[in-house]
Design a protein around this motif. Structure first.
Motif, PDB file in Angstrom:
ATOM      1  N   MET A  68       1.359  10.165  -8.495  1.00 64.70           N
ATOM      2  CA  MET A  68       2.079   9.090  -7.839  1.00 64.70           C
ATOM      3  C   MET A  68       1.040   8.168  -7.195  1.00 64.70           C
ATOM      4  SD  MET A  68       4.941   9.284  -4.856  1.00 64.70           S
ATOM      5  CE  MET A  68       6.353   9.300  -5.927  1.00 64.70           C
ATOM      6  N   PRO A  69       1.170   6.873  -7.382  1.00 64.84           N
ATOM      7  CA  PRO A  69       0.191   5.943  -6.789  1.00 64.84           C
ATOM      8  C   PRO A  69       0.361   5.849  -5.274  1.00 64.84           C
ATOM      9  CG  PRO A  69       1.940   4.740  -7.894  1.00 64.84           C
ATOM     10  CD  PRO A  69       2.154   6.195  -8.196  1.00 64.84           C
ATOM     11  N   ASP A  70      -0.732   5.518  -4.604  1.00 64.30           N
ATOM     12  CA  ASP A  70      -0.686   5.330  -3.159  1.00 64.30           C
ATOM     13  C   ASP A  70       0.118   4.074  -2.831  1.00 64.30           C
ATOM     14  OD1 ASP A  70      -2.206   7.544  -2.635  1.00 64.30           O
ATOM     15  OD2 ASP A  70      -4.098   6.439  -2.559  1.00 64.30           O
ATOM     16  N   PRO A  71       0.980   4.133  -1.820  1.00 61.78           N
ATOM     17  CA  PRO A  71       1.735   2.934  -1.431  1.00 61.78           C
ATOM     18  C   PRO A  71       0.816   1.904  -0.782  1.00 61.78           C
ATOM     19  CG  PRO A  71       2.176   4.734   0.074  1.00 61.78           C
ATOM     20  CD  PRO A  71       1.308   5.295  -1.018  1.00 61.78           C
ATOM     21  N   LYS A  72       1.200   0.651  -0.906  1.00 64.32           N
ATOM     22  CA  LYS A  72       0.454  -0.416  -0.234  1.00 64.32           C
ATOM     23  C   LYS A  72       0.874  -0.438   1.227  1.00 64.32           C
ATOM     24  CE  LYS A  72       0.048  -3.192  -4.368  1.00 64.32           C
ATOM     25  NZ  LYS A  72       0.365  -4.446  -5.045  1.00 64.32           N
ATOM     26  N   VAL A  73      -0.108  -0.438   2.107  1.00 69.85           N
ATOM     27  CA  VAL A  73       0.166  -0.399   3.538  1.00 69.85           C
ATOM     28  C   VAL A  73      -0.395  -1.658   4.180  1.00 69.85           C
ATOM     29  CG1 VAL A  73      -0.194   0.901   5.662  1.00 69.85           C
ATOM     30  CG2 VAL A  73       0.035   2.113   3.502  1.00 69.85           C
ATOM     31  N   ARG A  74       0.438  -2.308   4.964  1.00 70.53           N
ATOM     32  CA  ARG A  74      -0.006  -3.514   5.671  1.00 70.53           C
ATOM     33  C   ARG A  74      -1.005  -3.155   6.756  1.00 70.53           C
ATOM     34  NH1 ARG A  74       5.716  -5.727   7.358  1.00 70.53           N
ATOM     35  NH2 ARG A  74       5.802  -3.537   7.845  1.00 70.53           N
ATOM     36  N   PRO A  75      -1.917  -4.059   7.061  1.00 74.32           N
ATOM     37  CA  PRO A  75      -2.860  -3.806   8.162  1.00 74.32           C
ATOM     38  C   PRO A  75      -2.097  -3.534   9.462  1.00 74.32           C
ATOM     39  CG  PRO A  75      -3.532  -5.736   6.903  1.00 74.32           C
ATOM     40  CD  PRO A  75      -2.175  -5.333   6.395  1.00 74.32           C
ATOM     41  N   GLY A  76      -2.564  -2.559  10.211  1.00 73.80           N
ATOM     42  CA  GLY A  76      -1.929  -2.209  11.472  1.00 73.80           C
ATOM     43  C   GLY A  76      -0.792  -1.212  11.345  1.00 73.80           C
ATOM     44  N   VAL A  77      -0.457  -0.812  10.110  1.00 74.86           N
ATOM     45  CA  VAL A  77       0.624   0.154   9.887  1.00 74.86           C
ATOM     46  C   VAL A  77      -0.005   1.488   9.522  1.00 74.86           C
ATOM     47  CG1 VAL A  77       2.583   0.764   8.422  1.00 74.86           C
ATOM     48  CG2 VAL A  77       2.249  -1.609   9.133  1.00 74.86           C
ATOM     49  N   GLU A  78       0.394   2.551  10.211  1.00 76.67           N
ATOM     50  CA  GLU A  78      -0.131   3.881   9.926  1.00 76.67           C
ATOM     51  C   GLU A  78       0.756   4.557   8.888  1.00 76.67           C
ATOM     52  OE1 GLU A  78      -1.032   8.131  12.164  1.00 76.67           O
ATOM     53  OE2 GLU A  78       0.010   6.525  13.235  1.00 76.67           O
ATOM     54  N   LEU A  79       0.148   5.088   7.857  1.00 69.79           N
ATOM     55  CA  LEU A  79       0.867   5.810   6.816  1.00 69.79           C
ATOM     56  C   LEU A  79       0.727   7.301   7.085  1.00 69.79           C
ATOM     57  CD1 LEU A  79       2.353   5.972   4.096  1.00 69.79           C
ATOM     58  CD2 LEU A  79       0.097   5.989   3.004  1.00 69.79           C
ATOM     59  N   ILE A  80       1.844   7.988   7.202  1.00 70.05           N
ATOM     60  CA  ILE A  80       1.849   9.435   7.386  1.00 70.05           C
ATOM     61  C   ILE A  80       2.532  10.039   6.173  1.00 70.05           C
ATOM     62  CG2 ILE A  80       2.639  11.359   8.813  1.00 70.05           C
ATOM     63  CD1 ILE A  80       2.691   9.386  11.187  1.00 70.05           C
ATOM     64  N   ARG A  81       1.846  10.908   5.479  1.00 71.15           N
ATOM     65  CA  ARG A  81       2.398  11.523   4.268  1.00 71.15           C
ATOM     66  C   ARG A  81       2.994  12.894   4.593  1.00 71.15           C
ATOM     67  NH1 ARG A  81      -0.601   9.616  -0.675  1.00 71.15           N
ATOM     68  NH2 ARG A  81      -1.662   7.779   0.072  1.00 71.15           N
ATOM     69  N   TYR A  82       3.985  13.242   3.817  1.00 72.28           N
ATOM     70  CA  TYR A  82       4.607  14.550   3.963  1.00 72.28           C
ATOM     71  C   TYR A  82       4.924  15.082   2.577  1.00 72.28           C
ATOM     72  CZ  TYR A  82       8.055  18.142   4.857  1.00 72.28           C
ATOM     73  OH  TYR A  82       8.731  19.323   4.879  1.00 72.28           O
ATOM     74  N   ASN A  83       4.476  16.266   2.298  1.00 71.32           N
ATOM     75  CA  ASN A  83       4.777  16.912   1.030  1.00 71.32           C
ATOM     76  C   ASN A  83       5.909  17.884   1.282  1.00 71.32           C
ATOM     77  OD1 ASN A  83       4.945  18.373  -1.297  1.00 71.32           O
ATOM     78  ND2 ASN A  83       2.799  18.910  -1.403  1.00 71.32           N
ATOM     79  N   GLY A  84       7.080  17.565   0.809  1.00 68.30           N
ATOM     80  CA  GLY A  84       8.254  18.385   1.065  1.00 68.30           C
ATOM     81  C   GLY A  84       8.414  19.548   0.105  1.00 68.30           C
ATOM     82  N   ALA A  85       7.403  19.801  -0.736  1.00 75.37           N
ATOM     83  CA  ALA A  85       7.505  20.899  -1.692  1.00 75.37           C
ATOM     84  C   ALA A  85       7.511  22.236  -0.963  1.00 75.37           C
ATOM     85  CB  ALA A  85       6.349  20.839  -2.685  1.00 75.37           C
ATOM     86  N   ARG A  86       8.396  23.118  -1.365  1.00 65.52           N
ATOM     87  CA  ARG A  86       8.482  24.449  -0.766  1.00 65.52           C
ATOM     88  C   ARG A  86       7.903  25.479  -1.719  1.00 65.52           C
ATOM     89  NH1 ARG A  86      11.779  25.605   3.422  1.00 65.52           N
ATOM     90  NH2 ARG A  86      13.167  24.001   4.123  1.00 65.52           N
ATOM     91  N   SER A  87       7.474  26.570  -1.147  1.00 64.34           N
ATOM     92  CA  SER A  87       7.038  27.687  -1.979  1.00 64.34           C
ATOM     93  C   SER A  87       8.283  28.399  -2.518  1.00 64.34           C
ATOM     94  CB  SER A  87       6.202  28.662  -1.160  1.00 64.34           C
ATOM     95  OG  SER A  87       7.024  29.334  -0.214  1.00 64.34           O
ATOM     96  N   GLN A  88       8.116  29.148  -3.579  1.00 65.47           N
ATOM     97  CA  GLN A  88       9.231  29.906  -4.140  1.00 65.47           C
ATOM     98  C   GLN A  88       9.738  30.930  -3.144  1.00 65.47           C
ATOM     99  OE1 GLN A  88      10.778  29.178  -7.142  1.00 65.47           O
ATOM    100  NE2 GLN A  88      12.327  30.511  -6.236  1.00 65.47           N
ATOM    101  N   ASP A  89       8.837  31.546  -2.372  1.00 65.64           N
ATOM    102  CA  ASP A  89       9.255  32.525  -1.357  1.00 65.64           C
ATOM    103  C   ASP A  89      10.160  31.892  -0.306  1.00 65.64           C
ATOM    104  OD1 ASP A  89       7.895  34.601  -2.557  1.00 65.64           O
ATOM    105  OD2 ASP A  89       6.122  34.391  -1.270  1.00 65.64           O
ATOM    106  N   ALA A  90       9.801  30.692   0.140  1.00 62.65           N
ATOM    107  CA  ALA A  90      10.621  30.007   1.146  1.00 62.65           C
ATOM    108  C   ALA A  90      11.989  29.658   0.567  1.00 62.65           C
ATOM    109  CB  ALA A  90       9.910  28.758   1.642  1.00 62.65           C
ATOM    110  N   THR A  91      12.021  29.207  -0.675  1.00 56.04           N
ATOM    111  CA  THR A  91      13.294  28.878  -1.322  1.00 56.04           C
ATOM    112  C   THR A  91      14.157  30.121  -1.481  1.00 56.04           C
ATOM    113  OG1 THR A  91      12.267  27.033  -2.481  1.00 56.04           O
ATOM    114  CG2 THR A  91      14.344  27.844  -3.371  1.00 56.04           C
ATOM    115  N   ASP A  92      13.554  31.232  -1.900  1.00 57.53           N
ATOM    116  CA  ASP A  92      14.309  32.480  -2.047  1.00 57.53           C
ATOM    117  C   ASP A  92      14.878  32.946  -0.710  1.00 57.53           C
ATOM    118  OD1 ASP A  92      13.699  32.444  -4.741  1.00 57.53           O
ATOM    119  OD2 ASP A  92      12.071  33.918  -4.561  1.00 57.53           O
ATOM    120  N   LYS A  93      14.086  32.844   0.350  1.00 57.62           N
ATOM    121  CA  LYS A  93      14.558  33.240   1.682  1.00 57.62           C
ATOM    122  C   LYS A  93      15.727  32.365   2.116  1.00 57.62           C
ATOM    123  CE  LYS A  93      13.125  33.851   6.461  1.00 57.62           C
ATOM    124  NZ  LYS A  93      12.038  33.765   7.430  1.00 57.62           N
ATOM    125  N   LEU A  94      15.617  31.059   1.905  1.00 51.85           N
ATOM    126  CA  LEU A  94      16.705  30.150   2.254  1.00 51.85           C
ATOM    127  C   LEU A  94      17.972  30.491   1.477  1.00 51.85           C
ATOM    128  CD1 LEU A  94      17.740  27.656   3.733  1.00 51.85           C
ATOM    129  CD2 LEU A  94      16.788  26.268   1.882  1.00 51.85           C
TER     130      LEU A  94
END
Length: 69
Positions: free
Chosen positions: A1-27
């Protein structure tokens, strides 16, 4: 996935919402074990998403939800 374009002065915070299989099984085991309640501390209409993010930034305790309709 390409990096998003960020305007000057804007902080980009990334989050990877991928779960492990163990976490999914527990849920899935928790869901299958019976009814449960989800406690939502506060809801925001979608047009106030900025306010919801501000609430999260203040170390808000509890779940927040966006209302899309």
């Amino acid at each position: 996935m390409p990096d998003p374009k960020v305007r000057p002065g804007v902080e980009l915070i990334r989050y990877n919402g991928a779960r492990s299989q163990d976490a999914t099984d527990k849920l899935n085991r928790l869901i299958d074990s019976g009814p449960f309640d989800v406690h939502v501390a506060r809801t925001f209409p979608f047009d106030r998403v900025v306010d919801a993010h501000r609430a999260l930034a203040t170390h808000y305790v509890g779940k927040l939800a966006l209302r899309v309709s």
